[in-house]
Design an enzyme around this catalytic site. Structure first.
Site, PDB file in Angstrom:
ATOM      1  N   ASP A  43      -9.270  -5.440  -5.908  1.00  0.00           N
ATOM      2  CA  ASP A  43      -8.683  -4.237  -5.104  1.00  0.00           C
ATOM      3  C   ASP A  43      -9.015  -3.022  -6.151  1.00  0.00           C
ATOM      4  O   ASP A  43      -8.818  -2.841  -7.305  1.00  0.00           O
ATOM      5  CB  ASP A  43      -6.894  -4.118  -5.105  1.00  0.00           C
ATOM      6  N   SER A  46       0.756  -0.981   0.284  1.00  0.00           N
ATOM      7  CA  SER A  46       0.027   0.157   0.038  1.00  0.00           C
ATOM      8  C   SER A  46       0.927   1.290  -0.084  1.00  0.00           C
ATOM      9  O   SER A  46       1.543   1.398  -0.899  1.00  0.00           O
ATOM     10  CB  SER A  46      -0.886  -0.120   1.221  1.00  0.00           C
ATOM     11  N   HIS A  53      -8.275  -4.368  -1.281  1.00  0.00           N
ATOM     12  CA  HIS A  53      -6.993  -3.709  -0.913  1.00  0.00           C
ATOM     13  C   HIS A  53      -6.275  -4.522   0.258  1.00  0.00           C
ATOM     14  O   HIS A  53      -5.121  -4.669   0.469  1.00  0.00           O
ATOM     15  CB  HIS A  53      -7.156  -2.235  -0.853  1.00  0.00           C
TER      16      HIS A  53
END
Length: 342
Positions: free
Chosen positions: A290, A148, A320
């Site tokens: 995602d 991320s 995600h």
């Protein structure tokens, strides 16, 4: 802030706990080092106190590991903590094996750490880690594993400090934020700013987190978990998903503050790294569910990277957050990536 003393720990014999523990011959440094660099949105060099964890086998190659904006330096279990935010993948015998590597992780910097700057950038986080690598005498890290926001920082590190790195592993992060994801985060920041202005900060931060959860997770998971009908409670209908979201909001407020959220959320949307400037081999990991980092963005990143790049696609209903949830599927990918750069 005075530098935090560096604590050097030799772990005691492992005991029976819920999470993996490190063996007796592994060591840990958990402390603060003062480093200097010039922030992206500043004009002069600043001295910055970087809070870090450096844990694993003595004299082993170092793997830098960074997570999302809510992650901290405690990536693995330790003497005074039974778990870390990625302890299933970072411990002795795991994919990032602390018997073979030392893991380096920092607490994210904020604009207040950098003096009079309007925002902190992924490049600033990367510069702090690069300076810390020098301070610790690491020389060249074996790999940078980022998830991320950590993946964004990893790209910035590879682009600007490639001489300090052998390889890159990126999970759920690309060279730029998708405009729709920026739109969603912008609404979240607007909610928090409104809460600050109205004196209802905690409520606003909780609500922003609830909205964020609808972007972190996948449609399939929500469909499976929250398909039941509403219940009439306290004079109104409550839908099953509301309890989940409200719980997530409360937990977030307990461990996060509004200004930190605003700064790191904005930093995500300021991120912009030219893939062509990255000169180290890379392994990319993407999740079709995602919605924050679409697979198409990782395909573009793979095409444009300046060195060999592979893209691993992991199916998951968790969107995600799959980089946190799908540890069994991610583990062999990490092992291969770390072994390939030996």
């Amino acid at each position: 802030m005075p530098p935090e003393p560096v604590t050097v720990i030799s772990f005691p014999e492992a005991t029976a706990v819920a999470a993996p523990r490190c063996a007796s011959d592994l060591t840990e440094q958990r402390g603060t080092r003062r480093v200097s660099f010039t922030p992206k949105y500043g004009s002069d060099a600043v001295d910055v106190d970087v809070r870090y964890l450096w844990c694993g086998a003595p004299n082993a190659p170092t793997v830098i590991v960074q997570g999302g904006i809510s992650a901290d330096r405690d990536v693995c279990a330790g003497r005074e903590r039974n778990a870390g935010w990625w302890h299933e993948l970072v411990c002795e015998g795991a994919a990032i094996d602390l018997a073979q590597y030392r893991v380096l992780c920092i607490d994210w910097l904020l604009p207040t750490d950098l003096g009079d700057v309007p925002s902190v950038s992924s490049e600033d986080q990367a510069a702090a880690i690069a300076a810390l690598v020098d301070e610790l005498g690491i020389g060249r890290a074996h790999a940078f594993v980022g998830s991320s926001y950590g993946a964004m920082t990893g790209l910035a590190f590879a682009a600007h400090h490639g001489d300090k790195l052998k390889s890159l592993v990126l999970l759920a992060g690309a060279h730029r934020p998708h405009p729709l994801s920026t739109a969603q985060r912008s609404v979240q920041r607007g909610i928090v700013r409104l809460g600050l202005e109205s004196g209802r900060t905690d409520e606003a931060l909780a609500l922003a987190r609830q909205l964020a959860m609808t972007t972190y997770r996948g449609s399939e998971e929500f469909s499976r978990r929250f398909a039941a009908g509403p219940e009439l409670r306290e004079g109104r209908f409550h839908f099953p998903v509301e309890d989940y979201l409200e719980h997530a909001g409360r937990r977030f407020v307990e461990r996060f503050d509004a200004q930190r959220f605003l700064a790191l959320s904005e930093s995500i949307d300021l991120h912009d790294v030219s893939p062509e400037s990255v000169g180290v081999p890379a392994t990319l990991v993407g999740f079709p569910s995602d919605r924050l980092v679409p697979l198409a963005d990782l395909c573009e990143l793979q095409r444009r990277l300046g060195n060999t790049a592979t893209l691993e696609v992991v199916e998951s209903p968790y969107g995600h957050d799959a980089f946190l949830k799908e540890t069994a599927q991610i583990a062999p990918v990490l092992r291969r990536a770390l072994n390939d750069c030996r």
